[in-house]
Design a protein around this motif. Structure first.
Motif, PDB file in Angstrom:
ATOM      1  N   GLU A 179      -3.930  22.478  28.885  1.00 18.95           N
ATOM      2  CA  GLU A 179      -4.825  21.463  28.312  1.00 18.95           C
ATOM      3  C   GLU A 179      -4.279  21.000  26.967  1.00 18.95           C
ATOM      4  N   ASN A 180      -4.521  19.742  26.667  1.00 17.87           N
ATOM      5  CA  ASN A 180      -4.165  19.202  25.359  1.00 17.87           C
ATOM      6  C   ASN A 180      -5.272  18.270  24.883  1.00 17.87           C
ATOM      7  N   PHE A 181      -5.658  18.441  23.617  1.00 15.01           N
ATOM      8  CA  PHE A 181      -6.748  17.660  23.041  1.00 15.01           C
ATOM      9  C   PHE A 181      -6.268  17.063  21.729  1.00 15.01           C
ATOM     10  N   THR A 182      -6.242  15.744  21.669  1.00 17.61           N
ATOM     11  CA  THR A 182      -5.833  15.031  20.465  1.00 17.61           C
ATOM     12  C   THR A 182      -7.036  14.292  19.886  1.00 17.61           C
ATOM     13  N   TYR A 183      -7.195  14.342  18.569  1.00 18.40           N
ATOM     14  CA  TYR A 183      -8.388  13.738  17.973  1.00 18.40           C
ATOM     15  C   TYR A 183      -8.052  13.056  16.657  1.00 18.40           C
ATOM     16  N   PHE A 184      -8.927  12.121  16.285  1.00 15.71           N
ATOM     17  CA  PHE A 184      -8.825  11.418  15.012  1.00 15.71           C
ATOM     18  C   PHE A 184     -10.232  11.204  14.472  1.00 15.71           C
ATOM     19  N   LEU A 185     -10.400  11.434  13.181  1.00 21.58           N
ATOM     20  CA  LEU A 185     -11.702  11.298  12.523  1.00 21.58           C
ATOM     21  C   LEU A 185     -11.555  10.431  11.286  1.00 21.58           C
ATOM     22  N   SER A 186     -12.468   9.486  11.117  1.00 26.74           N
ATOM     23  CA  SER A 186     -12.534   8.677   9.910  1.00 26.74           C
ATOM     24  C   SER A 186     -13.971   8.672   9.418  1.00 26.74           C
ATOM     25  N   ALA A 187     -14.176   8.984   8.147  1.00 23.53           N
ATOM     26  CA  ALA A 187     -15.535   9.069   7.602  1.00 23.53           C
ATOM     27  C   ALA A 187     -15.539   8.568   6.161  1.00 23.53           C
ATOM     28  N   LYS A 188     -16.629   7.874   5.808  1.00 29.36           N
ATOM     29  CA  LYS A 188     -16.812   7.389   4.446  1.00 29.36           C
ATOM     30  C   LYS A 188     -18.204   7.797   3.957  1.00 29.36           C
ATOM     31  N   ARG A 189     -18.307   8.049   2.661  1.00 26.25           N
ATOM     32  CA  ARG A 189     -19.590   8.439   2.065  1.00 26.25           C
ATOM     33  C   ARG A 189     -19.718   7.760   0.712  1.00 26.25           C
ATOM     34  N   THR A 190     -20.898   7.193   0.463  1.00 27.01           N
ATOM     35  CA  THR A 190     -21.185   6.570  -0.824  1.00 27.01           C
ATOM     36  C   THR A 190     -22.463   7.173  -1.384  1.00 27.01           C
ATOM     37  N   TRP A 191     -22.377   7.768  -2.561  1.00 28.81           N
ATOM     38  CA  TRP A 191     -23.536   8.382  -3.208  1.00 28.81           C
ATOM     39  C   TRP A 191     -23.625   7.857  -4.626  1.00 28.81           C
ATOM     40  N   ILE A 192     -24.706   7.136  -4.930  1.00 30.54           N
ATOM     41  CA  ILE A 192     -24.950   6.665  -6.293  1.00 30.54           C
ATOM     42  C   ILE A 192     -26.348   7.124  -6.685  1.00 30.54           C
ATOM     43  N   ASP A 193     -26.486   7.563  -7.950  1.00 31.09           N
ATOM     44  CA  ASP A 193     -27.714   8.256  -8.313  1.00 31.09           C
ATOM     45  C   ASP A 193     -27.934   8.200  -9.820  1.00 31.09           C
ATOM     46  N   ALA A 194     -29.201   8.183 -10.207  1.00 34.74           N
ATOM     47  CA  ALA A 194     -29.609   8.471 -11.580  1.00 34.74           C
ATOM     48  C   ALA A 194     -30.179   9.889 -11.550  1.00 34.74           C
ATOM     49  N   GLU A 195     -29.445  10.829 -12.103  1.00 34.94           N
ATOM     50  CA  GLU A 195     -29.772  12.235 -11.891  1.00 34.94           C
ATOM     51  C   GLU A 195     -30.756  12.801 -12.902  1.00 34.94           C
ATOM     52  N   THR A 196     -30.751  12.293 -14.127  1.00 33.77           N
ATOM     53  CA  THR A 196     -31.636  12.857 -15.152  1.00 33.77           C
ATOM     54  C   THR A 196     -32.458  11.747 -15.795  1.00 33.77           C
ATOM     55  N   TYR A 197     -33.671  12.105 -16.156  1.00 39.58           N
ATOM     56  CA  TYR A 197     -34.612  11.177 -16.792  1.00 39.58           C
ATOM     57  C   TYR A 197     -35.187  11.882 -18.017  1.00 39.58           C
ATOM     58  N   THR A 198     -34.985  11.304 -19.211  1.00 35.78           N
ATOM     59  CA  THR A 198     -35.423  11.937 -20.454  1.00 35.78           C
ATOM     60  C   THR A 198     -36.270  10.957 -21.266  1.00 35.78           C
ATOM     61  N   PHE A 199     -37.463  11.407 -21.680  1.00 37.51           N
ATOM     62  CA  PHE A 199     -38.314  10.555 -22.505  1.00 37.51           C
ATOM     63  C   PHE A 199     -37.783  10.533 -23.935  1.00 37.51           C
ATOM     64  N   ASN A 200     -37.536   9.332 -24.437  1.00 41.61           N
ATOM     65  CA  ASN A 200     -37.005   9.129 -25.778  1.00 41.61           C
ATOM     66  C   ASN A 200     -38.169   8.894 -26.730  1.00 41.61           C
ATOM     67  N   THR A 201     -38.410   9.862 -27.612  1.00 40.63           N
ATOM     68  CA  THR A 201     -39.565   9.771 -28.521  1.00 40.63           C
ATOM     69  C   THR A 201     -39.391   8.667 -29.561  1.00 40.63           C
ATOM     70  N   THR A 202     -38.158   8.255 -29.786  1.00 41.09           N
ATOM     71  CA  THR A 202     -37.926   7.199 -30.777  1.00 41.09           C
ATOM     72  C   THR A 202     -38.241   5.817 -30.211  1.00 41.09           C
ATOM     73  N   THR A 203     -37.788   5.568 -28.976  1.00 40.58           N
ATOM     74  CA  THR A 203     -37.984   4.258 -28.361  1.00 40.58           C
ATOM     75  C   THR A 203     -39.180   4.211 -27.426  1.00 40.58           C
ATOM     76  N   SER A 204     -39.757   5.382 -27.117  1.00 44.57           N
ATOM     77  CA  SER A 204     -40.870   5.501 -26.154  1.00 44.57           C
ATOM     78  C   SER A 204     -40.468   4.980 -24.773  1.00 44.57           C
ATOM     79  N   GLN A 205     -39.187   5.078 -24.471  1.00 44.77           N
ATOM     80  CA  GLN A 205     -38.689   4.708 -23.157  1.00 44.77           C
ATOM     81  C   GLN A 205     -38.062   5.927 -22.472  1.00 44.77           C
ATOM     82  N   ILE A 206     -37.799   5.780 -21.189  1.00 48.51           N
ATOM     83  CA  ILE A 206     -37.156   6.851 -20.429  1.00 48.51           C
ATOM     84  C   ILE A 206     -35.682   6.506 -20.273  1.00 48.51           C
ATOM     85  N   ASP A 207     -34.818   7.370 -20.812  1.00 49.84           N
ATOM     86  CA  ASP A 207     -33.373   7.179 -20.716  1.00 49.84           C
ATOM     87  C   ASP A 207     -32.870   7.777 -19.397  1.00 49.84           C
ATOM     88  N   ARG A 208     -32.057   7.011 -18.693  1.00 47.95           N
ATOM     89  CA  ARG A 208     -31.534   7.457 -17.400  1.00 47.95           C
ATOM     90  C   ARG A 208     -30.011   7.415 -17.424  1.00 47.95           C
TER      91      ARG A 208
END
Length: 401
Positions: A2-31
């Motif tokens: 027996e002989n088994f030949t294979y090919f694999l192609s894969a792509k991944r895209t991950w984009i994220d805002a990982e941390t959220y911090t309240f800024n006491t000076t600006t009263s906004q959330i920094d990301r």
């Protein structure tokens, strides 16, 4: 041959805002911003020869083969500029550019490997009821990983190494009766010491971790074929792998896991069936340099279980109704065992209507009781957990040709 030949192609895209911090000076959330892009291509070939004959007068089947694979894996990652948002008057935005000011290209980490392996399998019929099963694999893995900065210059923390692991397995299968078969097996394994060989750097030049497993169990069914079951007990030891001491440091560790598993399927009537499974796992870190000796590894519950039932031909129609309960016991979210995740049970329901012999319409309700639960904890961020999916509805149409 027996002989088994294979090919694999894969792509991944991950984009994220990982941390959220309240800024006491600006009263906004920094990301912040973080992204990972993967582009992977692999091709390989596996050739084998099977020979059936006699070994010392006993029926024997022997397989020997050669396995080769080549991988090209490109990984891009970066931390573009973040932004701030007013929590009381938020304005929708976008992720933005993947490049920070002054950057010309994304940080790239290309990885290649060439893996060549020789393997064999052998089954000897010692008696009409007893089989001895053996197997082995020896291989040579050449790994080369480079890192580039945002100007396209190669950095000095690349990683290049060759691994030559050899593993084996040995087992026995005995037909106690026509429907009950006990078995026993011994298995060894070799794995990367961390989560992935694709993200190692020059300062992480570790050998492969080693594992050994002993398992004993039984598989069986009733004479009328209306029920079948499995039961297994196992003991696994893994040595020389890495666990996190902190988000920036790791330590060498070893681990022992012992447990039992059981499954059963029962045909109560021609239309009514019940399936169940349960497991118990006792996993602990052994003596190591991380000060976690005696602790339980993160995200491993001691007990899990599932119970499902279904009924077909409801009301004389081609309609099947069913549902089940999934149980996951308590477990820790960190290796220090300071954060515990509660146990949870989830109920799911479904209805399937056969529109034609080859076409089925199915409706599902997952987490029907809308249970709120923590599914997983990140050992690198012990104060953060991944919440499980809330109640959801699915409608699917499946066809067979």
């Amino acid at each position: 041959v027996e002989n088994f030949t294979y090919f694999l192609s894969a792509k991944r895209t991950w984009i994220d805002a990982e941390t959220y911090t309240f800024n006491t000076t600006t009263s906004q959330i920094d990301r912040d911003r973080f992204f990972v892009l993967h582009d992977q291509r692999m091709f390989g070939d596996q050739a084998s020869i099977k020979v059936k004959g006699k070994l010392f007068g006993l029926d024997n089947t022997f397989i020997v083969g050669l396995d080769y694979s080549h991988l090209d894996f490109m990984r891009y990652r970066g931390f573009p500029d973040g932004d701030s948002v007013d929590p009381f008057n938020p304005v929708a935005g976008s992720f933005g550019s993947l490049l920070q000011p002054g950057e010309t290209v994304m940080r790239a980490s290309p990885t290649t490997w060439d893996d060549t392996a020789l393997f064999f399998e052998n089954v000897t019929q010692v008696t009409p009821k007893l089989k001895i099963v053996a197997g082995g694999r020896t291989e040579k893995l050449d790994l080369d990983r480079k890192n580039y900065d945002t100007a396209g210059n190669e950095l000095s923390n690349g990683f290049k190494r060759s691994y030559s692991p050899s593993t084996w397995r040995l087992g026995a299968v005995y037909d106690l009766t026509q429907n009950i078969t006990p078995y026993i097996s011994l298995t060894t394994a070799a794995d990367p010491p961390g989560s992935s060989v694709f993200i190692v750097n020059a300062g992480e030049n570790f050998s492969l971790s080693r594992s050994a497993q002993a398992e004993i169990g039984v598989k069986g069914s009733t004479a009328d074929g209306r029920a079948d079951f499995t039961f297994a007990a196992y003991d696994i030891t893994r040595k020389n792998f890495l666990i996190a001491n902190s988000p920036q440091t790791v330590a060498d560790a070893s681990e022992t896991s012992k447990g039992v598993e059981a499954t059963g399927d029962f045909k109560v009537t021609e239309h009514w069936g019940i399936s169940a499974n349960a497991s118990y796992t006792d996993a602990t870190y052994d003596d190591d340099s991380s000060s976690y000796a005696g602790n339980n590894p993160a995200n491993i519950p001691k007990t899990t279980g599932n119970l499902w039932t279904s009924y077909s031909g409801v009301g004389g129609l081609p309609l099947e109704l069913g549902g089940g309960v999934k149980y996951v016991g308590e477990r820790y979210a960190d290796n220090a065992n300071t954060v515990k995740l509660d146990s949870y049970s989830l109920v799911s329901l479904y209805a399937a209507y056969q529109l034609s012999p080859k076409l089925t319409l199915t409706a599902r309700v997952n987490n029907a009781l809308d249970k709120a639960y923590a599914q997983w904890g990140d050992v690198y961020y012990p104060t953060e957990v991944m919440l499980g999916a809330p109640r959801s509805f699915e409608l699917s149409l499946s066809g067979h040709f």
